[in-house]
Design a protein around this motif. Structure first.
Motif, PDB file in Angstrom:
ATOM      1  N   VAL A  18       1.064  -1.008   0.102  1.00 32.67           N
ATOM      2  CA  VAL A  18      -0.252  -0.012  -0.077  1.00 32.67           C
ATOM      3  C   VAL A  18       0.821   1.049   0.090  1.00 32.67           C
ATOM      4  O   VAL A  18       1.880   0.880   0.798  1.00 32.67           O
ATOM      5  CB  VAL A  18      -0.566   0.318   1.073  1.00 32.67           C
ATOM      6  N   CYS A  19       0.757   2.476  -1.072  1.00 31.73           N
ATOM      7  CA  CYS A  19       1.187   3.363  -0.624  1.00 31.73           C
ATOM      8  C   CYS A  19       0.648   4.109  -1.055  1.00 31.73           C
ATOM      9  O   CYS A  19      -0.435   4.460  -1.814  1.00 31.73           O
ATOM     10  CB  CYS A  19       2.790   3.043  -1.571  1.00 31.73           C
ATOM     11  N   GLY A  58       4.513   8.834  -1.869  1.00 35.23           N
ATOM     12  CA  GLY A  58       5.197   7.501  -2.039  1.00 35.23           C
ATOM     13  C   GLY A  58       5.638   8.043  -0.138  1.00 35.23           C
ATOM     14  O   GLY A  58       6.400   7.806   0.631  1.00 35.23           O
ATOM     15  N   LEU A  59       4.713   9.131   0.633  1.00 31.06           N
ATOM     16  CA  LEU A  59       5.214   8.956   1.981  1.00 31.06           C
ATOM     17  C   LEU A  59       4.694   7.722   3.145  1.00 31.06           C
ATOM     18  O   LEU A  59       4.329   7.856   4.235  1.00 31.06           O
ATOM     19  CB  LEU A  59       4.033  10.492   1.890  1.00 31.06           C
ATOM     20  N   VAL A  60       2.983   7.749   3.232  1.00 31.30           N
ATOM     21  CA  VAL A  60       2.604   6.476   3.425  1.00 31.30           C
ATOM     22  C   VAL A  60       2.355   4.670   3.121  1.00 31.30           C
ATOM     23  O   VAL A  60       2.318   5.335   1.451  1.00 31.30           O
ATOM     24  CB  VAL A  60       1.450   7.041   3.729  1.00 31.30           C
ATOM     25  N   GLY A  61       2.643   4.302   3.504  1.00 31.65           N
ATOM     26  CA  GLY A  61       2.562   2.887   2.946  1.00 31.65           C
ATOM     27  C   GLY A  61       3.169   1.847   3.282  1.00 31.65           C
ATOM     28  O   GLY A  61       3.825   2.046   4.713  1.00 31.65           O
ATOM     29  N   GLU A  63      -5.796   4.797   7.033  1.00 32.38           N
ATOM     30  CA  GLU A  63      -5.382   5.453   6.349  1.00 32.38           C
ATOM     31  C   GLU A  63      -5.842   6.529   5.349  1.00 32.38           C
ATOM     32  O   GLU A  63      -5.495   7.919   5.530  1.00 32.38           O
ATOM     33  CB  GLU A  63      -3.603   5.322   5.801  1.00 32.38           C
ATOM     34  N   SER A  64      -7.145   5.692   5.073  1.00 33.53           N
ATOM     35  CA  SER A  64      -8.014   6.922   3.997  1.00 33.53           C
ATOM     36  C   SER A  64      -9.071   7.809   4.671  1.00 33.53           C
ATOM     37  O   SER A  64     -10.226   7.976   4.634  1.00 33.53           O
ATOM     38  CB  SER A  64      -8.510   6.526   2.762  1.00 33.53           C
ATOM     39  N   GLU A  65      -9.318   7.072   6.251  1.00 33.06           N
ATOM     40  CA  GLU A  65     -10.328   7.714   7.569  1.00 33.06           C
ATOM     41  C   GLU A  65     -11.079   6.693   6.659  1.00 33.06           C
ATOM     42  O   GLU A  65     -12.281   7.568   7.139  1.00 33.06           O
ATOM     43  CB  GLU A  65     -10.558   8.604   7.338  1.00 33.06           C
ATOM     44  N   ASN A  92       5.327  -0.580  -8.356  1.00 37.04           N
ATOM     45  CA  ASN A  92       6.550  -0.595  -8.321  1.00 37.04           C
ATOM     46  C   ASN A  92       6.504   1.095  -7.237  1.00 37.04           C
ATOM     47  O   ASN A  92       6.012   2.145  -8.268  1.00 37.04           O
ATOM     48  CB  ASN A  92       7.243   0.204 -10.158  1.00 37.04           C
ATOM     49  N   LEU A  93       7.257   0.854  -6.407  1.00 36.89           N
ATOM     50  CA  LEU A  93       7.551   1.703  -5.246  1.00 36.89           C
ATOM     51  C   LEU A  93       7.932   3.012  -5.893  1.00 36.89           C
ATOM     52  O   LEU A  93       7.833   4.076  -5.497  1.00 36.89           O
ATOM     53  CB  LEU A  93       7.488   1.576  -3.499  1.00 36.89           C
TER      54      LEU A  93
END
Length: 85
Positions: free
Chosen positions: A29-30, A34-37, A53-55, A71-72
């Motif tokens: 999951v990202c 690329g800040l959360v995952g 994370e998406s509330e 591909n992160l």
């Protein structure tokens, strides 16, 4: 349509999380920056994280099609950076 096209097609979402598998078959999951995952052992854990994370806004979670490799580095824009040692 690439992953970036899927991200832009989510209406009214401040945060968009992408759920899929990486080249090694891990659940990933990202967010689009690329800040959360993270990496997850199973799909259920990845979905739970993405919803949290998406509330709990299901429209903010994009599941990429089965067989598509997530591909992160490409999403976060790190593919031009040299590897760090």
């Amino acid at each position: 349509m690439g992953v970036q096209g899927l991200i832009r097609s989510v209406p009214g979402s401040d945060k968009c999380l992408i759920l899929g598998r990486d080249a090694d078959g891990n659940w990933v999951v990202c967010d689009e920056r690329g800040l959360v995952g993270g990496l997850f052992a199973d799909r259920a854990s990845a979905v739970h994280f993405a919803l949290f994370e998406s509330e709990f806004a299901p429209a903010a979670v994009v599941c990429i099609p089965e067989g598509t490799v997530l591909n992160l580095q490409r999403i976060s824009g790190d593919d031009d950076k040299p590897p760090q040692h």
